[in-house]
Design an enzyme around this catalytic site. Structure first.
Site, PDB file in Angstrom:
ATOM      1  N   ASP A  64       0.876  -1.170   0.000  1.00 64.91           N
ATOM      2  CA  ASP A  64       0.000   0.000   0.000  1.00 64.91           C
ATOM      3  C   ASP A  64       0.916   1.223   0.000  1.00 64.91           C
ATOM      4  OD1 ASP A  64      -1.418   2.297   1.189  1.00 64.91           O
ATOM      5  OD2 ASP A  64      -3.032   0.910   1.618  1.00 64.91           O
ATOM      6  N   ARG A  94      -5.146  -0.673   1.058  1.00 63.30           N
ATOM      7  CA  ARG A  94      -5.905  -1.223   2.191  1.00 63.30           C
ATOM      8  C   ARG A  94      -7.291  -0.609   2.354  1.00 63.30           C
ATOM      9  NH1 ARG A  94      -1.982   0.254   6.765  1.00 63.30           N
ATOM     10  NH2 ARG A  94      -1.943   2.056   5.416  1.00 63.30           N
TER      11      ARG A  94
END
Length: 185
Positions: A64, A94
């Protein structure tokens, strides 16, 4: 992984352990399925950082852009490469599809130089917002299917998943141990 009785009357979901060898047969199967799924993605659909010489190991990481430990890992990318580890990134925003992290991942994918764009984004620098055909949604969905719950999630060549940051030298040791134990089987 789901187990069905031969007659189809019973289903069991959970880990099956071989007690004599202390082997988790279900996790071995999950690893094989993860390896197959990652291989099906193909490196051309990943952002890859390879060592200058031959790679001794390859690790695929669900990442991420905004994750602190993902940023820490990426700040050491040269150290992983010096250890002979090729790092292949798959995007896993996420916060989900359509989130700010998702949009940053798309911008990285659509950049002229994905490696440079990813490095800038991981440093918190702005990356030009672009859109294009991209695999970010598919990678996020793959991560969910494979059981990724957080980032970074490292998938080893064996298919084993490590759901956390691991420093370069420690990862090298883990990979060597995994390789040794698989060779002994």
């Amino acid at each position: 992984v789901l187990y069905l009785s031969q007659d189809g009357r019973f289903a069991v979901q959970g880990d099956i352990l071989e007690l004599s060898s202390r082997t988790n047969l279900t996790e071995n199967r999950r690893g094989a399925l993860r390896s197959q799924a990652i291989a099906a993605v193909g490196e051309s659909n990943m952002v890859v950082f390879a060592p200058e010489g031959p790679a001794r190991h390859t690790v695929t990481i669900f990442t991420d852009i905004d994750c602190g430990y993902c940023r820490k890992l990426h700040s050491q990318i040269a150290d992983y490469n010096k250890e002979g580890i090729k790092i292949r990134y798959l995007m896993f925003p996420r916060e989900g599809i359509g989130s700010e992290s998702f949009n940053k991942a798309v911008a990285v994918w659509c950049a002229d130089n994905r490696q440079d764009a990813l490095t800038k984004a991981k440093r918190g620098e702005n990356v030009e917002r672009k859109t294009c055909d991209n695999p970010v949604k598919a990678q996020y969905e793959l991560g969910q299917k494979l059981g990724v719950r957080g980032t970074p999630s490292l998938i080893l060549e064996s298919g084993d998943m490590i759901p956390s940051y691991v420093p370069p030298t420690q990862l090298t040791q883990m990979l060597a141990e995994t390789q040794s134990s698989k060779a002994a089987v």
